[in-house]
Design a protein around this motif. Structure first.
Motif, PDB file in Angstrom:
ATOM      1  N   UNK A  68       0.830  -1.206   0.000  1.00 22.92           N
ATOM      2  CA  UNK A  68       0.000   0.000   0.000  1.00 22.92           C
ATOM      3  C   UNK A  68       0.868   1.261   0.000  1.00 22.92           C
ATOM      4  N   UNK A  69       0.379   2.284  -0.656  1.00 18.57           N
ATOM      5  CA  UNK A  69       1.108   3.542  -0.805  1.00 18.57           C
ATOM      6  C   UNK A  69       1.448   4.140   0.557  1.00 18.57           C
ATOM      7  N   UNK A  70       0.527   4.016   1.496  1.00 21.46           N
ATOM      8  CA  UNK A  70       0.738   4.596   2.821  1.00 21.46           C
ATOM      9  C   UNK A  70       1.923   3.929   3.529  1.00 21.46           C
ATOM     10  N   UNK A  71       2.047   2.607   3.386  1.00 22.63           N
ATOM     11  CA  UNK A  71       3.171   1.902   4.004  1.00 22.63           C
ATOM     12  C   UNK A  71       4.478   2.239   3.303  1.00 22.63           C
ATOM     13  N   UNK A  72       4.440   2.380   1.970  1.00 23.26           N
ATOM     14  CA  UNK A  72       5.659   2.770   1.256  1.00 23.26           C
ATOM     15  C   UNK A  72       6.135   4.134   1.731  1.00 23.26           C
ATOM     16  N   UNK A  73       5.193   5.051   1.936  1.00 27.00           N
ATOM     17  CA  UNK A  73       5.559   6.382   2.427  1.00 27.00           C
ATOM     18  C   UNK A  73       6.193   6.283   3.805  1.00 27.00           C
ATOM     19  N   UNK A  74       5.695   5.389   4.653  1.00 28.25           N
ATOM     20  CA  UNK A  74       6.269   5.224   5.983  1.00 28.25           C
ATOM     21  C   UNK A  74       7.681   4.643   5.885  1.00 28.25           C
ATOM     22  N   UNK A  75       7.865   3.621   5.048  1.00 32.88           N
ATOM     23  CA  UNK A  75       9.188   3.002   4.898  1.00 32.88           C
ATOM     24  C   UNK A  75      10.209   4.016   4.391  1.00 32.88           C
ATOM     25  N   UNK A  76       9.806   4.864   3.458  1.00 35.12           N
ATOM     26  CA  UNK A  76      10.714   5.861   2.881  1.00 35.12           C
ATOM     27  C   UNK A  76      10.839   7.114   3.745  1.00 35.12           C
ATOM     28  N   UNK A  77      10.236   7.070   4.922  1.00 33.97           N
ATOM     29  CA  UNK A  77      10.291   8.153   5.912  1.00 33.97           C
ATOM     30  C   UNK A  77       9.672   9.454   5.395  1.00 33.97           C
ATOM     31  N   UNK A  78       8.647   9.304   4.553  1.00 33.61           N
ATOM     32  CA  UNK A  78       7.893  10.469   4.087  1.00 33.61           C
ATOM     33  C   UNK A  78       6.809  10.835   5.095  1.00 33.61           C
ATOM     34  N   UNK A  79       6.527   9.905   5.984  1.00 38.21           N
ATOM     35  CA  UNK A  79       5.575  10.160   7.060  1.00 38.21           C
ATOM     36  C   UNK A  79       6.158   9.589   8.342  1.00 38.21           C
ATOM     37  N   UNK A  80       5.806  10.188   9.449  1.00 39.90           N
ATOM     38  CA  UNK A  80       6.381   9.787  10.736  1.00 39.90           C
ATOM     39  C   UNK A  80       5.694   8.563  11.328  1.00 39.90           C
ATOM     40  N   UNK A  81       4.353   8.588  11.349  1.00 40.97           N
ATOM     41  CA  UNK A  81       3.595   7.510  11.987  1.00 40.97           C
ATOM     42  C   UNK A  81       3.176   6.461  10.966  1.00 40.97           C
ATOM     43  N   UNK A  82       3.160   5.195  11.362  1.00 41.30           N
ATOM     44  CA  UNK A  82       2.689   4.159  10.437  1.00 41.30           C
ATOM     45  C   UNK A  82       1.186   4.306  10.196  1.00 41.30           C
ATOM     46  N   UNK A  83       0.716   3.904   9.022  1.00 38.34           N
ATOM     47  CA  UNK A  83      -0.714   4.064   8.724  1.00 38.34           C
ATOM     48  C   UNK A  83      -1.561   3.037   9.461  1.00 38.34           C
ATOM     49  N   UNK A  84      -2.825   3.384   9.622  1.00 36.67           N
ATOM     50  CA  UNK A  84      -3.781   2.447  10.231  1.00 36.67           C
ATOM     51  C   UNK A  84      -4.551   1.765   9.108  1.00 36.67           C
ATOM     52  N   UNK A  85      -5.150   0.643   9.408  1.00 32.49           N
ATOM     53  CA  UNK A  85      -5.917  -0.082   8.399  1.00 32.49           C
ATOM     54  C   UNK A  85      -7.127   0.741   7.950  1.00 32.49           C
ATOM     55  N   UNK A  86      -7.701   1.520   8.862  1.00 31.98           N
ATOM     56  CA  UNK A  86      -8.841   2.376   8.510  1.00 31.98           C
ATOM     57  C   UNK A  86      -8.420   3.433   7.489  1.00 31.98           C
ATOM     58  N   UNK A  87      -7.233   4.023   7.711  1.00 33.69           N
ATOM     59  CA  UNK A  87      -6.727   5.040   6.784  1.00 33.69           C
ATOM     60  C   UNK A  87      -6.493   4.429   5.400  1.00 33.69           C
ATOM     61  N   UNK A  88      -5.913   3.247   5.351  1.00 33.25           N
ATOM     62  CA  UNK A  88      -5.640   2.586   4.078  1.00 33.25           C
ATOM     63  C   UNK A  88      -6.936   2.287   3.338  1.00 33.25           C
ATOM     64  N   UNK A  89      -7.929   1.758   4.039  1.00 32.46           N
ATOM     65  CA  UNK A  89      -9.221   1.450   3.414  1.00 32.46           C
ATOM     66  C   UNK A  89      -9.929   2.712   2.937  1.00 32.46           C
ATOM     67  N   UNK A  90      -9.878   3.772   3.743  1.00 34.97           N
ATOM     68  CA  UNK A  90     -10.506   5.044   3.365  1.00 34.97           C
ATOM     69  C   UNK A  90      -9.861   5.599   2.090  1.00 34.97           C
ATOM     70  N   UNK A  91      -8.519   5.567   2.034  1.00 36.35           N
ATOM     71  CA  UNK A  91      -7.817   6.070   0.852  1.00 36.35           C
ATOM     72  C   UNK A  91      -8.086   5.198  -0.378  1.00 36.35           C
ATOM     73  N   UNK A  92      -8.175   3.889  -0.186  1.00 38.23           N
ATOM     74  CA  UNK A  92      -8.462   2.983  -1.303  1.00 38.23           C
ATOM     75  C   UNK A  92      -9.858   3.263  -1.860  1.00 38.23           C
ATOM     76  N   UNK A  93     -10.827   3.464  -0.987  1.00 40.17           N
ATOM     77  CA  UNK A  93     -12.184   3.804  -1.443  1.00 40.17           C
ATOM     78  C   UNK A  93     -12.187   5.123  -2.200  1.00 40.17           C
ATOM     79  N   UNK A  94     -11.443   6.102  -1.702  1.00 43.28           N
ATOM     80  CA  UNK A  94     -11.353   7.404  -2.364  1.00 43.28           C
ATOM     81  C   UNK A  94     -10.752   7.248  -3.765  1.00 43.28           C
ATOM     82  N   UNK A  95      -9.679   6.451  -3.885  1.00 44.18           N
ATOM     83  CA  UNK A  95      -9.050   6.242  -5.196  1.00 44.18           C
ATOM     84  C   UNK A  95     -10.019   5.572  -6.169  1.00 44.18           C
ATOM     85  N   UNK A  96     -10.790   4.599  -5.698  1.00 40.88           N
ATOM     86  CA  UNK A  96     -11.775   3.938  -6.561  1.00 40.88           C
ATOM     87  C   UNK A  96     -12.867   4.912  -7.004  1.00 40.88           C
ATOM     88  N   UNK A  97     -13.319   5.774  -6.093  1.00 41.32           N
ATOM     89  CA  UNK A  97     -14.316   6.788  -6.450  1.00 41.32           C
ATOM     90  C   UNK A  97     -13.774   7.716  -7.523  1.00 41.32           C
TER      91      UNK A  97
END
Length: 171
Positions: A68-97
């Motif tokens: 998932x894009x959110x985890x890649x951003x965390x690994x590359x230190x583009x974000x400080x906190x790791x993503x939550x499953x709710x955030x990933x699902x919300x973003x995936x739904x947004x991308x599909x919309x």
């Protein structure tokens, strides 16, 4: 914790470094870890490391979209906190919309263009094919053909002479 245990832990940290910490997993089963910032036994400061252990994958088999894009951003230190499953699902739904909205707008635009072409409001784009490049000597003109101009009926073996040469030069 006893003092002996604390001393052993401190010694292990100095010699080996801190253990990896499981930060989270994604919906595919990939596990994400971090090794906190620490000091090596030589006194060098080692920065925090983040990495993923992929499920049933070799390092050379990674492909775009495996994580998932959110985890890649965390690994590359583009974000400080790791993503939550709710955030990933919300973003995936947004991308599909958004994909669906883009598809709808594109179809609507094609229908509108077709209607405008039918009514004569807009001229259809012409399909011009230009060969060569603007700096070529024959740009915009008919290029000389590389195909032979003679036919088999007029061919005479040994009769052809290169241009600019006459039989007197050969003797």
């Amino acid at each position: 914790m006893s003092r002996a245990w604390q001393a052993l832990r401190a010694l292990r940290l100095r010699l080996v470094g801190p253990a990896k910490e499981l930060v989270g997993t994604d919906q595919f089963g990939n596990k994400y870890y971090r090794v906190p910032k620490h000091e090596s036994r030589g006194g060098q400061i080692i920065p925090e490391r983040r990495f993923v252990e992929a499920v049933n994958r070799e390092a050379y088999q990674y492909q775009m979209g495996d994580f998932p894009v959110e985890w890649e951003a965390w690994i590359r230190k583009k974000r400080e906190d790791p993503p939550t499953i709710e955030e990933i699902l919300r973003n995936e739904n947004y991308r599909e919309e958004m994909k669906q909205k883009v598809k709808d707008v594109s179809e609507k635009d094609k229908l509108l263009q077709a209607k405008e072409y039918e009514e004569g409001l807009v001229a259809e784009p012409s399909h011009t094919q230009v060969k060569g490049h603007a700096s070529a000597p024959y740009y915009g003109k008919k290029e000389p053909s590389q195909d032979p101009t003679s036919t088999a009926n007029t061919f005479q073996p040994g009769a052809w002479m290169p241009p600019g040469s006459d039989s007197s030069q050969n003797k």
